[in-house]
Every structure is written in structure tokens, then in C-alpha cells.
Design an enzyme around this catalytic site. Sequence first.
Site, PDB file in Angstrom:
ATOM      1  N   TYR A   1     -10.796 -12.717  52.226  1.00  0.00           N
ATOM      2  CA  TYR A   1      -9.998 -13.422  51.107  1.00  0.00           C
ATOM      3  C   TYR A   1      -9.829 -13.846  52.256  1.00  0.00           C
ATOM      4  CZ  TYR A   1     -12.527 -12.174  47.056  1.00  0.00           C
ATOM      5  OH  TYR A   1     -13.456 -12.787  45.880  1.00  0.00           O
TER       6      TYR A   1
ATOM      7  N   ASN B   1     -13.145 -22.108  39.998  1.00  0.00           N
ATOM      8  CA  ASN B   1     -13.408 -21.742  41.332  1.00  0.00           C
ATOM      9  C   ASN B   1     -11.242 -21.460  41.578  1.00  0.00           C
ATOM     10  OD1 ASN B   1     -14.694 -23.538  41.503  1.00  0.00           O
ATOM     11  ND2 ASN B   1     -14.187 -25.281  41.690  1.00  0.00           N
TER      12      ASN B   1
ATOM     13  N   HIS C   1     -11.085 -17.431  37.259  1.00  0.00           N
ATOM     14  CA  HIS C   1     -11.473 -16.609  38.214  1.00  0.00           C
ATOM     15  C   HIS C   1     -10.565 -16.008  39.202  1.00  0.00           C
ATOM     16  CE1 HIS C   1     -16.284 -17.970  37.346  1.00  0.00           C
ATOM     17  NE2 HIS C   1     -15.654 -16.980  36.017  1.00  0.00           N
TER      18      HIS C   1
ATOM     19  N   CYS D   1       0.405  -6.743  42.547  1.00  0.00           N
ATOM     20  CA  CYS D   1       1.043  -5.012  43.506  1.00  0.00           C
ATOM     21  C   CYS D   1      -0.388  -4.366  42.044  1.00  0.00           C
ATOM     22  CB  CYS D   1       1.835  -4.825  43.224  1.00  0.00           C
ATOM     23  SG  CYS D   1       2.051  -3.170  43.896  1.00  0.00           S
TER      24      CYS D   1
ATOM     25  N   CYS E   1       4.428  -3.640  48.741  1.00  0.00           N
ATOM     26  CA  CYS E   1       4.730  -4.636  47.706  1.00  0.00           C
ATOM     27  C   CYS E   1       5.815  -5.055  47.158  1.00  0.00           C
ATOM     28  CB  CYS E   1       4.395  -3.880  46.450  1.00  0.00           C
ATOM     29  SG  CYS E   1       5.119  -4.815  44.646  1.00  0.00           S
TER      30      CYS E   1
ATOM     31  N   GLU F   1     -28.587 -30.676  41.144  1.00  0.00           N
ATOM     32  CA  GLU F   1     -29.216 -30.627  40.195  1.00  0.00           C
ATOM     33  C   GLU F   1     -29.312 -29.995  39.677  1.00  0.00           C
ATOM     34  OE1 GLU F   1     -30.104 -27.954  44.060  1.00  0.00           O
ATOM     35  OE2 GLU F   1     -28.377 -26.579  42.877  1.00  0.00           O
TER      36      GLU F   1
HETATM   37  C1  BV8 Z   1     -17.348 -10.099  33.190  1.00  0.00           C
HETATM   38  C2  BV8 Z   1     -14.130 -15.119  41.938  1.00  0.00           C
HETATM   39  C3  BV8 Z   1     -16.987  -8.310  31.654  1.00  0.00           C
HETATM   40  C4  BV8 Z   1     -14.643 -13.987  43.353  1.00  0.00           C
HETATM   41  C5  BV8 Z   1     -15.945 -15.487  40.864  1.00  0.00           C
HETATM   42  C6  BV8 Z   1     -26.657  -9.769  34.057  1.00  0.00           C
HETATM   43  C7  BV8 Z   1     -26.997 -10.819  33.756  1.00  0.00           C
HETATM   44  C8  BV8 Z   1     -25.522 -12.154  32.869  1.00  0.00           C
HETATM   45  C9  BV8 Z   1     -24.439 -11.257  32.843  1.00  0.00           C
HETATM   46  C10 BV8 Z   1     -24.721 -10.653  33.993  1.00  0.00           C
HETATM   47  C11 BV8 Z   1     -25.694  -9.844  34.848  1.00  0.00           C
HETATM   48  N1  BV8 Z   1     -24.653  -8.330  35.395  1.00  0.00           N
HETATM   49  C12 BV8 Z   1     -23.556  -8.785  35.774  1.00  0.00           C
HETATM   50  C13 BV8 Z   1     -23.135 -10.078  34.591  1.00  0.00           C
HETATM   51  C14 BV8 Z   1     -22.348  -9.987  34.556  1.00  0.00           C
HETATM   52  C15 BV8 Z   1     -21.119 -10.892  35.398  1.00  0.00           C
HETATM   53  C16 BV8 Z   1     -22.495 -11.803  35.896  1.00  0.00           C
HETATM   54  O1  BV8 Z   1     -22.471 -12.808  35.593  1.00  0.00           O
HETATM   55  N2  BV8 Z   1     -23.120 -11.594  37.057  1.00  0.00           N
HETATM   56  C17 BV8 Z   1     -24.012 -12.631  37.954  1.00  0.00           C
HETATM   57  C18 BV8 Z   1     -24.178 -12.879  39.254  1.00  0.00           C
HETATM   58  C19 BV8 Z   1     -25.175 -12.440  37.300  1.00  0.00           C
HETATM   59  N3  BV8 Z   1     -19.846 -11.739  35.470  1.00  0.00           N
HETATM   60  C20 BV8 Z   1     -19.302 -10.616  35.903  1.00  0.00           C
HETATM   61  O2  BV8 Z   1     -18.844 -10.279  35.657  1.00  0.00           O
HETATM   62  C21 BV8 Z   1     -17.373 -11.264  34.936  1.00  0.00           C
HETATM   63  N4  BV8 Z   1     -16.853 -10.631  34.287  1.00  0.00           N
HETATM   64  O3  BV8 Z   1     -18.980 -10.606  32.924  1.00  0.00           O
HETATM   65  O4  BV8 Z   1     -16.649  -9.208  32.450  1.00  0.00           O
HETATM   66  C22 BV8 Z   1     -16.320  -7.410  31.356  1.00  0.00           C
HETATM   67  C23 BV8 Z   1     -16.129  -7.389  29.393  1.00  0.00           C
HETATM   68  C24 BV8 Z   1     -14.843  -6.138  29.365  1.00  0.00           C
HETATM   69  C25 BV8 Z   1     -14.162  -6.064  30.702  1.00  0.00           C
HETATM   70  C26 BV8 Z   1     -14.137  -6.187  31.142  1.00  0.00           C
HETATM   71  C27 BV8 Z   1     -15.380  -6.976  31.589  1.00  0.00           C
HETATM   72  C28 BV8 Z   1     -16.505 -11.801  36.201  1.00  0.00           C
HETATM   73  C29 BV8 Z   1     -17.610 -13.246  37.068  1.00  0.00           C
HETATM   74  C30 BV8 Z   1     -16.302 -13.523  38.040  1.00  0.00           C
HETATM   75  C31 BV8 Z   1     -16.771 -13.703  39.304  1.00  0.00           C
HETATM   76  N5  BV8 Z   1     -15.963 -14.226  40.195  1.00  0.00           N
HETATM   77  N6  BV8 Z   1     -15.303 -15.564  41.754  1.00  0.00           N
HETATM   78  C32 BV8 Z   1     -14.951 -14.802  44.861  1.00  0.00           C
HETATM   79  O5  BV8 Z   1     -14.499 -16.636  43.876  1.00  0.00           O
HETATM   80  O6  BV8 Z   1     -14.841 -14.623  45.558  1.00  0.00           O
HETATM   81  S1  BV8 Z   1     -17.399 -15.833  39.991  1.00  0.00           S
HETATM   82  C33 BV8 Z   1     -18.022 -16.925  42.015  1.00  0.00           C
HETATM   83  O7  BV8 Z   1     -19.147 -17.738  41.482  1.00  0.00           O
HETATM   84  C34 BV8 Z   1     -17.194 -18.440  42.051  1.00  0.00           C
HETATM   85  O8  BV8 Z   1     -16.460 -18.020  41.293  1.00  0.00           O
HETATM   86  C35 BV8 Z   1     -18.320 -19.184  41.823  1.00  0.00           C
HETATM   87  O9  BV8 Z   1     -17.395 -20.597  41.091  1.00  0.00           O
HETATM   88  C36 BV8 Z   1     -18.937 -18.821  40.502  1.00  0.00           C
HETATM   89  C37 BV8 Z   1     -20.142 -19.574  39.709  1.00  0.00           C
HETATM   90  O10 BV8 Z   1     -20.765 -20.269  40.921  1.00  0.00           O
HETATM   91  P1  BV8 Z   1     -20.500 -21.513  40.829  1.00  0.00           P
HETATM   92  O11 BV8 Z   1     -19.469 -22.115  40.885  1.00  0.00           O
HETATM   93  O12 BV8 Z   1     -21.784 -21.802  39.991  1.00  0.00           O
HETATM   94  O13 BV8 Z   1     -20.894 -22.255  42.348  1.00  0.00           O
HETATM   95  P2  BV8 Z   1     -22.486 -21.858  43.039  1.00  0.00           P
HETATM   96  O14 BV8 Z   1     -22.487 -21.941  44.222  1.00  0.00           O
HETATM   97  O15 BV8 Z   1     -23.610 -21.025  41.935  1.00  0.00           O
HETATM   98  O16 BV8 Z   1     -23.765 -23.264  42.223  1.00  0.00           O
HETATM   99  C38 BV8 Z   1     -22.793 -24.480  42.768  1.00  0.00           C
HETATM  100  C39 BV8 Z   1     -23.348 -26.000  41.993  1.00  0.00           C
HETATM  101  O17 BV8 Z   1     -23.009 -26.993  42.997  1.00  0.00           O
HETATM  102  C40 BV8 Z   1     -24.756 -25.785  42.250  1.00  0.00           C
HETATM  103  O18 BV8 Z   1     -25.315 -26.586  40.991  1.00  0.00           O
HETATM  104  C41 BV8 Z   1     -25.123 -27.015  43.491  1.00  0.00           C
HETATM  105  O19 BV8 Z   1     -26.276 -28.102  43.431  1.00  0.00           O
HETATM  106  C42 BV8 Z   1     -24.334 -27.852  42.708  1.00  0.00           C
HETATM  107  N7  BV8 Z   1     -23.601 -28.946  43.936  1.00  0.00           N
HETATM  108  C43 BV8 Z   1     -23.331 -28.042  45.241  1.00  0.00           C
HETATM  109  N8  BV8 Z   1     -22.445 -29.582  45.905  1.00  0.00           N
HETATM  110  C44 BV8 Z   1     -22.789 -30.310  45.063  1.00  0.00           C
HETATM  111  C45 BV8 Z   1     -23.039 -30.149  43.723  1.00  0.00           C
HETATM  112  N9  BV8 Z   1     -22.914 -30.925  42.744  1.00  0.00           N
HETATM  113  C46 BV8 Z   1     -21.927 -31.457  42.446  1.00  0.00           C
HETATM  114  N10 BV8 Z   1     -21.198 -32.555  43.865  1.00  0.00           N
HETATM  115  C47 BV8 Z   1     -22.599 -31.292  45.277  1.00  0.00           C
HETATM  116  N11 BV8 Z   1     -21.404 -32.285  46.278  1.00  0.00           N
END
Ligand code: BV8
Length: 244
Positions: A64, A102, A119, A127, A146, A214
Site C-alpha cells: 500500500y 476505488n 472499499h 489504529c 498510534c 468490454e
Molecule cells: C465481503 C480494496 C462479507 C483492496 C477491494 C465467491 C463468490 C462470490 C463472492 C465471493 C466468493 N468468495 C469470496 C467472496 C466475497 C469477496 C469477493 O467478491 N471475491 C471475489 C474476488 C470473488 N468479496 C469480499 O470479500 C467483500 N466483502 O463479501 O464481506 C462479509 C459478510 C459479513 C461480515 C463480514 C464480511 C469485500 C471486497 C472488497 C475487497 N477490496 N479493494 C485494494 O484495492 O487493494 S476490491 C478491489 O476490486 C478494488 O476495490 C476494485 O475496485 C475491485 C473490483 O475490481 P474492479 O474495480 O472491477 O477492477 P477490475 O480491474 O476488476 O476491472 C476494471 C474494469 O474496467 C474492467 O472490466 C475493464 O474492462 C474496465 N476498463 C479498463 N480500462 C477502462 C475500463 N473501462 C472504461 N474505461 C477504461 N479506460
Amino acid sequence: MPKHEKMHNRVIRNIVVLTGAGISADSGIQTFRGADGLWCGHRVQDVATPEAFRADPHLVHEFYNMRRKQLLEPAIRPNSAHVALADLERNWPGEYLLVTQNIDDLHDRAGSKNLIHMHGELLRIFCTKCGQKSDCRTDIGTQHSCENCAAPATLRPDIVWFGEMPYRMDDIYDALSACDLFVSIGTSGNVYPAAGFVSHAVMSGAYAVELNLEPSLTSGAFHEHIAGRAAETVPAFVKTLLER
Ligand code: BV8
């Protein structure tokens, strides 16, 4: 894709916009699932978890610190898509909420106000002992204490990791239930619960539009898909909305 109705047939008062990494790509910030989908050799899912932080806090802090340093480079600025959304918010007569996945501050710098960082934020830390949150524009690590409770090595990025609950989910679902237009910009539809917002909005009667380079994994849930780079498609889309 739901049956082909068009947005101009709809009365639109309340708008919810969801953005992902794709809207910041035109500002020079790498997306998560781009060409290599790696961040300095790490898969986000491998370092963006509480378990990874417990196992190797130094690695996660460095991950980070590197991204915070990049975000603070002078060349990294809001692009025309961020600016267009701030214009839409200022000029829209109805309700407007911007939800971003984001952790960069480009929407804030572009002037968005009614904004939820579901997020978390790269320029905030907290802390783990006393919960005190604060701004952070420098490196942090286990060597820091902290400033509020003086506990050593308890600071972490104020970022929602995988397995952690995203912020302000109640406010987000309230807005999704009341919106007439749901707009998703620059997200792949990989990550939940954000990827499920379109279904909630459509079930509540909203018209749903996806602006993405896409088709995403959830494209089928949208009424309309506008392909292209956000820096071009978002200003044009905002213009049509404000001309209604
Ligand atoms: C939760 C901070 C529950 C970190 C992030 C199995 C199935 C379904 C779900 C799950 C599963 N196993 C686990 C889960 C849940 C999990 C999840 O969804 N996992 C996924 C990987 C399967 N989710 C979680 O854990 C969430 N919490 O569920 O909690 C809970 C319940 C009770 C009590 C406690 C908890 C928390 C998820 C948050 C994770 N943190 N970010 C960091 O940034 O370091 S997520 C991270 O991915 C970012 O925030 C990012 O924004 C996010 C999503 O990615 P995208 O933004 O979509 O980015 P990506 O690159 O994927 O896509 C970009 C797109 O833009 C593409 O389509 C591309 O074509 C397009 N693009 C590119 N260039 C352009 C463009 N479009 C237009 N113009 C351009 N120029």
C-alpha cells in the site's frame, strides 16, 4: 440483457453511479484485472486480506505504501470521466449518489461530494487498537505508533480487504432501492457485494446502463451497454442526461 427498452422512455429522478478501477485507468492507475492483473508481482487477493496482514504486515504495508506513493505523483490527476460525474452531481435536479470501489481520491479531487468509498481510502489509516482514523500521505509500517493511544505497530490502511464488510452498505442499498437510473462505470463485476448492485437496482425498477471497455461479468443484467474508454464515454453520457 432485459428486453430492449430505451432510457428516453423513462422518468429519471434519482441516480446511483457505481465506479471501479476502469474509471481511473485513464488517469494512469493500473486496474486489478488488466493485462497481468498483478500489483508489483502480487495478486490483490493474496495481499488484500486480514490474514495476509497478520502473516506479513511488512509486505502488506509495502504494497500500500507503493500505491499511495504512486497516487500522490503529480502526473496522477482526475480525468474527464471523474470531472463529468462531478458536473452531473452539481447540475442534476434529483437525488444523486456516487459509490466507488476505488481507494484513490480522484473522485474527491474532481469535486464529487455525495460519495461513498465502499472499499475505503488509500490516503486514510486507522489504529487497530483504539480505532482512531486519520489521513495519511506518507509510508506507514510496524515501526509507527498510534498518535492517539500511543500503541506500537497497530496502524493499518483504512481499506476494506477481502472477507471484510464494505462501508455504508445500508446507505447504499437504500439508494439502490429508490433509484430510477443505475450507472456502472469501469468495473469487471468480479467483486461482491458491488457486483450485485445492478440486480438490486433493476429489481427495484431502475433502468441500468453499463459503461465499460468490454462487457463485464454482469453485463447481462443491464438494459444498455456503452463500450469504450470512460474518459470518452462518460462525458458524452452525462451530456445526454443533462440535456433531458
Ligand atoms: C465481503 C480494496 C462479507 C483492496 C477491494 C465467491 C463468490 C462470490 C463472492 C465471493 C466468493 N468468495 C469470496 C467472496 C466475497 C469477496 C469477493 O467478491 N471475491 C471475489 C474476488 C470473488 N468479496 C469480499 O470479500 C467483500 N466483502 O463479501 O464481506 C462479509 C459478510 C459479513 C461480515 C463480514 C464480511 C469485500 C471486497 C472488497 C475487497 N477490496 N479493494 C485494494 O484495492 O487493494 S476490491 C478491489 O476490486 C478494488 O476495490 C476494485 O475496485 C475491485 C473490483 O475490481 P474492479 O474495480 O472491477 O477492477 P477490475 O480491474 O476488476 O476491472 C476494471 C474494469 O474496467 C474492467 O472490466 C475493464 O474492462 C474496465 N476498463 C479498463 N480500462 C477502462 C475500463 N473501462 C472504461 N474505461 C477504461 N479506460
